[in-house]
Every structure is written in C-alpha cells, then in structure tokens.
Design an enzyme around this catalytic site. Structure first.
Site, PDB file in Angstrom:
ATOM      1  N   GLY A   1     -30.766 -29.013 -26.756  1.00  0.00           N
ATOM      2  CA  GLY A   1     -31.611 -29.673 -25.761  1.00  0.00           C
ATOM      3  C   GLY A   1     -31.739 -31.148 -26.059  1.00  0.00           C
ATOM      4  O   GLY A   1     -31.436 -31.602 -27.174  1.00  0.00           O
TER       5      GLY A   1
ATOM      6  N   CYS B   1     -28.130 -26.692 -32.575  1.00  0.00           N
ATOM      7  CA  CYS B   1     -28.473 -28.099 -32.374  1.00  0.00           C
ATOM      8  C   CYS B   1     -29.994 -28.284 -32.354  1.00  0.00           C
ATOM      9  O   CYS B   1     -30.638 -28.130 -33.390  1.00  0.00           O
ATOM     10  CB  CYS B   1     -27.805 -28.633 -31.108  1.00  0.00           C
ATOM     11  SG  CYS B   1     -27.779 -30.444 -31.014  1.00  0.00           S
ATOM     12  N   TYR B   2     -30.600 -28.579 -31.211  1.00  0.00           N
ATOM     13  CA  TYR B   2     -32.065 -28.667 -31.163  1.00  0.00           C
ATOM     14  C   TYR B   2     -32.675 -27.354 -31.629  1.00  0.00           C
ATOM     15  O   TYR B   2     -33.740 -27.345 -32.257  1.00  0.00           O
ATOM     16  CB  TYR B   2     -32.540 -28.994 -29.749  1.00  0.00           C
ATOM     17  CG  TYR B   2     -34.054 -29.092 -29.626  1.00  0.00           C
ATOM     18  CD1 TYR B   2     -34.721 -30.263 -29.972  1.00  0.00           C
ATOM     19  CD2 TYR B   2     -34.814 -28.011 -29.187  1.00  0.00           C
ATOM     20  CE1 TYR B   2     -36.109 -30.353 -29.878  1.00  0.00           C
ATOM     21  CE2 TYR B   2     -36.188 -28.083 -29.096  1.00  0.00           C
ATOM     22  CZ  TYR B   2     -36.833 -29.262 -29.442  1.00  0.00           C
ATOM     23  OH  TYR B   2     -38.201 -29.346 -29.358  1.00  0.00           O
TER      24      TYR B   2
ATOM     25  N   HIS C   1     -22.377 -27.437 -31.656  1.00  0.00           N
ATOM     26  CA  HIS C   1     -22.365 -26.537 -30.503  1.00  0.00           C
ATOM     27  C   HIS C   1     -21.160 -25.591 -30.589  1.00  0.00           C
ATOM     28  O   HIS C   1     -20.045 -25.962 -30.221  1.00  0.00           O
ATOM     29  CB  HIS C   1     -22.295 -27.337 -29.199  1.00  0.00           C
ATOM     30  CG  HIS C   1     -23.574 -28.037 -28.858  1.00  0.00           C
ATOM     31  ND1 HIS C   1     -24.571 -27.442 -28.119  1.00  0.00           N
ATOM     32  CD2 HIS C   1     -24.020 -29.273 -29.180  1.00  0.00           C
ATOM     33  CE1 HIS C   1     -25.575 -28.288 -27.984  1.00  0.00           C
ATOM     34  NE2 HIS C   1     -25.276 -29.408 -28.625  1.00  0.00           N
TER      35      HIS C   1
ATOM     36  N   GLU D   1     -20.576 -23.114 -28.703  1.00  0.00           N
ATOM     37  CA  GLU D   1     -20.250 -22.561 -27.388  1.00  0.00           C
ATOM     38  C   GLU D   1     -19.226 -23.375 -26.619  1.00  0.00           C
ATOM     39  O   GLU D   1     -18.659 -22.884 -25.637  1.00  0.00           O
ATOM     40  CB  GLU D   1     -21.528 -22.419 -26.547  1.00  0.00           C
ATOM     41  CG  GLU D   1     -22.196 -23.725 -26.113  1.00  0.00           C
ATOM     42  CD  GLU D   1     -23.190 -24.291 -27.109  1.00  0.00           C
ATOM     43  OE1 GLU D   1     -24.120 -24.979 -26.689  1.00  0.00           O
ATOM     44  OE2 GLU D   1     -23.017 -24.049 -28.334  1.00  0.00           O
TER      45      GLU D   1
ATOM     46  N   SER E   1     -18.337 -13.847   4.149  1.00  0.00           N
ATOM     47  CA  SER E   1     -17.629 -15.112   4.362  1.00  0.00           C
ATOM     48  C   SER E   1     -16.131 -14.956   4.210  1.00  0.00           C
ATOM     49  O   SER E   1     -15.370 -15.806   4.652  1.00  0.00           O
ATOM     50  CB  SER E   1     -18.129 -16.151   3.357  1.00  0.00           C
ATOM     51  OG  SER E   1     -17.701 -15.817   2.043  1.00  0.00           O
ATOM     52  N   GLY E   2     -15.708 -13.883   3.542  1.00  0.00           N
ATOM     53  CA  GLY E   2     -14.292 -13.723   3.230  1.00  0.00           C
ATOM     54  C   GLY E   2     -13.956 -14.207   1.836  1.00  0.00           C
ATOM     55  O   GLY E   2     -12.847 -14.020   1.355  1.00  0.00           O
ATOM     56  N   GLY E   3     -14.950 -14.837   1.163  1.00  0.00           N
ATOM     57  CA  GLY E   3     -14.750 -15.265  -0.209  1.00  0.00           C
ATOM     58  C   GLY E   3     -14.889 -14.098  -1.172  1.00  0.00           C
ATOM     59  O   GLY E   3     -15.288 -12.989  -0.794  1.00  0.00           O
ATOM     60  N   VAL E   4     -14.589 -14.344  -2.428  1.00  0.00           N
ATOM     61  CA  VAL E   4     -14.608 -13.279  -3.428  1.00  0.00           C
ATOM     62  C   VAL E   4     -15.999 -12.705  -3.619  1.00  0.00           C
ATOM     63  O   VAL E   4     -16.179 -11.481  -3.665  1.00  0.00           O
ATOM     64  CB  VAL E   4     -14.054 -13.805  -4.773  1.00  0.00           C
ATOM     65  CG1 VAL E   4     -14.198 -12.743  -5.865  1.00  0.00           C
ATOM     66  CG2 VAL E   4     -12.594 -14.205  -4.626  1.00  0.00           C
ATOM     67  N   ASP E   5     -17.022 -13.559  -3.712  1.00  0.00           N
ATOM     68  CA  ASP E   5     -18.369 -13.083  -4.034  1.00  0.00           C
ATOM     69  C   ASP E   5     -18.914 -12.136  -2.969  1.00  0.00           C
ATOM     70  O   ASP E   5     -19.349 -11.020  -3.275  1.00  0.00           O
ATOM     71  CB  ASP E   5     -19.328 -14.271  -4.206  1.00  0.00           C
ATOM     72  CG  ASP E   5     -18.873 -15.231  -5.276  1.00  0.00           C
ATOM     73  OD1 ASP E   5     -18.099 -14.814  -6.167  1.00  0.00           O
ATOM     74  OD2 ASP E   5     -19.263 -16.415  -5.230  1.00  0.00           O
ATOM     75  N   SER E   6     -18.911 -12.569  -1.716  1.00  0.00           N
ATOM     76  CA  SER E   6     -19.468 -11.726  -0.654  1.00  0.00           C
ATOM     77  C   SER E   6     -18.604 -10.486  -0.446  1.00  0.00           C
ATOM     78  O   SER E   6     -19.120  -9.402  -0.117  1.00  0.00           O
ATOM     79  CB  SER E   6     -19.605 -12.507   0.660  1.00  0.00           C
ATOM     80  OG  SER E   6     -18.344 -12.911   1.160  1.00  0.00           O
ATOM     81  N   SER E   7     -17.299 -10.597  -0.669  1.00  0.00           N
ATOM     82  CA  SER E   7     -16.404  -9.450  -0.487  1.00  0.00           C
ATOM     83  C   SER E   7     -16.656  -8.380  -1.549  1.00  0.00           C
ATOM     84  O   SER E   7     -16.734  -7.179  -1.253  1.00  0.00           O
ATOM     85  CB  SER E   7     -14.945  -9.894  -0.542  1.00  0.00           C
ATOM     86  OG  SER E   7     -14.659 -10.801   0.513  1.00  0.00           O
TER      87      SER E   7
ATOM     88  N   LYS F   1     -18.864 -15.865 -12.406  1.00  0.00           N
ATOM     89  CA  LYS F   1     -17.745 -15.761 -11.473  1.00  0.00           C
ATOM     90  C   LYS F   1     -16.605 -14.910 -12.041  1.00  0.00           C
ATOM     91  O   LYS F   1     -16.037 -14.067 -11.330  1.00  0.00           O
ATOM     92  CB  LYS F   1     -17.211 -17.166 -11.149  1.00  0.00           C
ATOM     93  CG  LYS F   1     -16.135 -17.199 -10.069  1.00  0.00           C
ATOM     94  CD  LYS F   1     -16.757 -17.072  -8.699  1.00  0.00           C
ATOM     95  CE  LYS F   1     -15.761 -17.311  -7.590  1.00  0.00           C
ATOM     96  NZ  LYS F   1     -16.382 -17.314  -6.263  1.00  0.00           N
TER      97      LYS F   1
END
Length: 520
Positions: free
Chosen positions: A59, A86-87, A177, A179, A230-236, A376
């Site tokens: 942070g 870190c912090y 870090h 990550e 929408s036809g996108g990956v998420d909504s599909s 995602k």
C-alpha cells in the site's frame, strides 16, 4: 459475503495497485481467496469469513501517518499463518514490536536482488539456486528492527530485512512484491506459503460449476430469469451456466445495435438457439441505434446514448417475457473489487462503460451474478468446463458500444461497412499467422480523415485506418504486439486491395497507459 465450502484465504487490501495480482496468483494455485479492504475487516468479519490464512497487501501509506491503515484487532492472536507484503511487512513489524523508519536513503523502487541469510526456511524452497533472486521493490519506509520471534532469511542492499519470518507462529514477511512478474520466483514463494498453510488446492472450475448450479437453483427456485446477452465470453458463459441450472426458466435477450463485427449476430444467435437450445429473443434494433447516433461525434455522448438505448430496448423486450423476477449479468470479480475501493473514495472516470446499470431497480428485478467470484481467465476455464467451443471461449474482448468507439467521428452505415470488412481481414491475417492466442485484443479503427492515394494509375481519396493489437494480462495495462514488418506490410496490402474505401494503413504502437486500448 460469499459462502464457499473451500478452505479460504483472506487478502486484506491496504491500497496497493497490484493487490489483484495476489489473488490471481493464488487462484492459479487452485486456492480460493477474496480481497477485502482493511476498513471493512473487523473481528466479526474474521469470525464469519473464517480464513485459513491471511495475506496483508502492500500500500502507499506510511505506518507513521495519522490514521494509517492497520490490520484488525486480534488478527495476530488467531493462530493462523500470515504473510505480509511490502507495507504488509512494515505494519506487521509495527504491530508486533519491531521498528519501521522513514526512507533516509534506503528507499527502493524497481528491480533489486535478494541474497539468502544464514537461516533457512521452507517458505524459500526453490529459491536461491543461483545464489540470489531478482525481486521488485517499491518502498520508501523500511523495517529497521524486526519484531521479537522473527529471524532474517534474505537481504537486499537497501532492505536488510527483505525476508523475515517467525516460524513458531507461521508469520512470514517480505519487503518486495512476489505477486508481480518482475519477481520471477514470486509464484513459487506464494506456492510455498499456501502449502505450509495447509491448503490442498481444491478450487477448481469443476467444483465451482457444481456449487454455482446449486446456488442458482436455491436463489431462483421456479422463477423466470432474463439475461442480457452481448455475445461476449462473460455473458455467454453466465447464460450457459444458468441454463444448465434452471433450463427453460431462462430467456436471453440479445440486443443487436448494428455495431457488431462481421457475421457476429448470426454466430451468436446460431450458437445459442441451435447448439444450446436456449430461449433467445434476437432484438434487431440497428435502425434505432444508428438513427440516434446520426451526427454524434463526441465519444462520451456516443457511449451514453448507446447505454441509454440499450436499457430502454432491453426493458421493452424483457417485459415481453412476462413474470421474470431475476436479471442475470456476467459481473466478474475485478468489477466487484473495483466497486469498493480500499479508501472508500471515488475513482477517476476515464470513460463511461456500457452495461445494464440501473435495470434491476428500474424493473424491480433481483440480480443473478454467477461469475462474480471469478477472474477473466477463470471464466474462460469455466466455459471450457461447460463445453463452449474453444473458438468462442478464446475470443478477444469486444466492447459493449461495439464498432461505434472504433469509428472516431460520426458513425454511419457506410463507415461501419468499411470498418467491418477491414477488421475481418486483420483478424483473418492474425489467425492465418497463428498469432490470435498470443494477442489480448486486436481490431481496426477507421480514422475520421481521408488521404490521397494512387491505385491503377488513378487518384483515390479514401479513409485511413489504424491497426491495433495489444498484449495484456488483465486489460488494466497493455503494450502493443510486436508484429514483424513483413506481417504489417502484407496486412496493409490486403486491406487496401480488398476493402473499398481505405487507401492507407497505420499501426498504433501506444501502450496503456498513457493510451487506452480502445480509441474512444
């Protein structure tokens, strides 16, 4: 709060710009984790969440600042493994009896090298094979005295306590870090931590699929659900998952605003009606959207116009379903994280986003968001688990406002036709050269300028276009894809020869930041 029957790790966020990366690295290790801001975590929260281990993020604050972010009272007495980053290391030392000092020439920002101390710890299994490890530092303050019970396991030139641990209590702290990609062995360190904490890696998409279906059934009962597709990956993926849970109680509404890529509407409708037999309303509202966008050139006005029309059209067609009590959305975990900043303050709006915001309240619907715990890449994994075609799962992201924001200036049917054709050639070239899966997102923008050219000994005066292709992990930052000059030359030749209306091609090599991925 999410209730998952897995061992859970809690990430307490102190405001680092890369806290999400901690969660992504842990999810890659099949460990379920959640990020929560420090000011939302108290003893009652800990009791309810019941974490098996805790990570304290980095942070921007100083432990010396008035009102400095602090861990919840009693955290260190719970007898669970804790990793401070870190912090997170500094605040751990500060709370447990160590000392932290301001910079005074020991600040480090960027690449550094850590060497091992005499003490050894299983947290560092796989480290120091070559005598030192590259890490990424970003700190002004530094630990000047470690807390009682801690020992030193690694040092750097400006961080004598770069790696410390109290093995008896299961506490571990690093100044760097792990990550970020700039700490190459960071993933191994996180793997060692969760192994020592006793996680068995049971967070899989197969298990998630079963749990999500059970939750959807419990939430929805015998009610009807509508899903904005929408036809996108998420909504599909959300639609297929919900359909697997409740069958014909689900109806999808696909709003075709006339701003889609070549053949996209046909592909989406065919897949959902024929392959999955999901009830689907194909709302062709292209005349409405293009009519409202006539003469509009300001990108924010474009976005807001499209968003407003989408809500109106979706509501009109969803009402025809009758009796629906739930609205399904493809909300992802980054959306959830970003909606609650660690400080509770507003973020700067770079550009408004097209979504179905406001619909649940307006229509009196409750939300079904089966993907809100996923990143995602996990959504893509779930899509594969559900059997969606690989070509569909691997599709590049496509913005809700569609080609409108890839067409700076006024949007017209003529310009959209040119843009669709050019975009199809570009994507075909990328696939032909085997590069599609190496690229996060690729598209063509049709520039609002005409240029003089020569074709067949004749003068042309046509549009110029910009090719855009970027690499990214999550879309938050991006860099241009390093196509060869041969590829760019071949692609430009094809576009100019095959697409009537374009006589000049350029390649956009702007990174994000300072640019955005999309042009508007």
């Amino acid at each position: 709060m999410t209730q998952i029957a897995h061992d859970r790790l809690l990430i307490i966020d102190f405001g680092s710009q890369v806290t999400q990366l901690i969660a992504r690295r842990l999810r890659e290790l099949n460990v379920y984790c959640e990020i929560h801001p420090f000011n939302r975590v108290d003893a009652a929260f800990l009791d309810e969440f019941s974490p098996k281990a805790v990570i304290l993020s980095g942070g921007p604050a100083s432990v010396f600042a008035e009102g400095a972010p602090m861990p919840p009272a009693g955290l260190f007495e719970r007898g669970i493994p804790i990793l401070g980053i870190c912090y997170g290391q500094q605040v751990m030392m500060h709370c447990l009896g160590g000392k932290v000092e301001r910079g005074h020439g020991t600040a480090e920002f960027g690449r550094a090298f850590v060497t091992p101390a005499a003490e050894k710890h299983p947290m560092l299994e796989g480290w120091f094979a070559d005598g030192r490890e590259q890490v990424w530092m970003s700190h002004g303050d530094h630990v000047s005295q470690i807390a009682p019970g801690f020992a030193v396991y690694g040092t750097s030139p400006n961080a004598p306590f770069a790696i410390t641990a109290d093995p008896a209590r299961g506490f571990f702290a690093v100044q760097f870090h792990p990550e970020v990609h700039h700490t190459p062995a960071g993933a191994q360190l996180l793997r060692n931590f969760v192994h020592l904490a006793g996680f068995n890696g049971d967070w899989t998409m197969g298990a998630y699929r079963e749990e999500a279906i059970r939750k959807i059934c419990e939430q929805v009962g015998d009610a009807k659900v509508i899903c904005g597709l929408s036809g996108g990956v998420d909504s599909s993926v959300a639609a297929v998952l919900i359909h697997e849970a409740i069958g014909d109680q689900l109806t999808c509404v696909f709003v075709d605003h006339g701003l889609l890529r070549k053949n996209e509407a046909d592909e989406v409708v065919t897949m959902f009606r024929d392959t999955y037999n999901i009830a689907l309303i194909h709302a062709d509202e292209s005349d409405l959207f293009l009519g409202e966008l006539a003469g509009v050139t300001d990108p924010e006005v474009k976005r807001k116009t499209i968003g407003r029309l989408f809500i109106d059209v979706f509501q009109k067609h969803a009402t025809a379903v009758g009796g629906a009590k739930f609205l399904a959305q493809g909300t992802l975990y980054p959306d959830v994280i970003e909606s609650v900043s660690f400080s509770g303050g507003p973020s700067v709006t770079i550009k408004s986003h097209h979504n179905v915001g406001g619909l649940p309240e307006k229509m009196g619907l409750k939300l079904v968001e089966p993907l809100r715990e996923l990143f995602k890449d996990e959504v893509r994994a779930l899509g594969r688990e559900l059997g969606l075609p690989p070509s569909f799962i691997g599709r590049h992201p496509f913005p809700g406002p569609g080609l409108a924001i890839r067409c700076p200036g006024e949007v017209t049917r003529e310009k959209l036709a040119i843009l669709r054709a050019a975009d199809a050639v570009f994507i075909d070239q990328i696939r032909k050269h085997g590069l599609y899966d190496d690229i996060w997102q690729a598209f063509v923008a049709l520039l609002p300028v005409r240029t003089v050219g020569v074709m067949g000994d004749g003068r042309t005066y046509d549009y110029a276009c910009a090719l855009r292709a970027v690499t990214s992990v999550d879309g938050m930052t991006a860099d241009y894809f390093p196509f060869s000059h041969e590829f760019l030359g071949e692609t430009a030749t094809r576009i100019i020869n095959e697409v009537q209306g374009i006589n000049r091609c350029t390649y956009d090599i702007t990174s994000k930041p300072p640019g955005t991925i999309e042009w508007e």
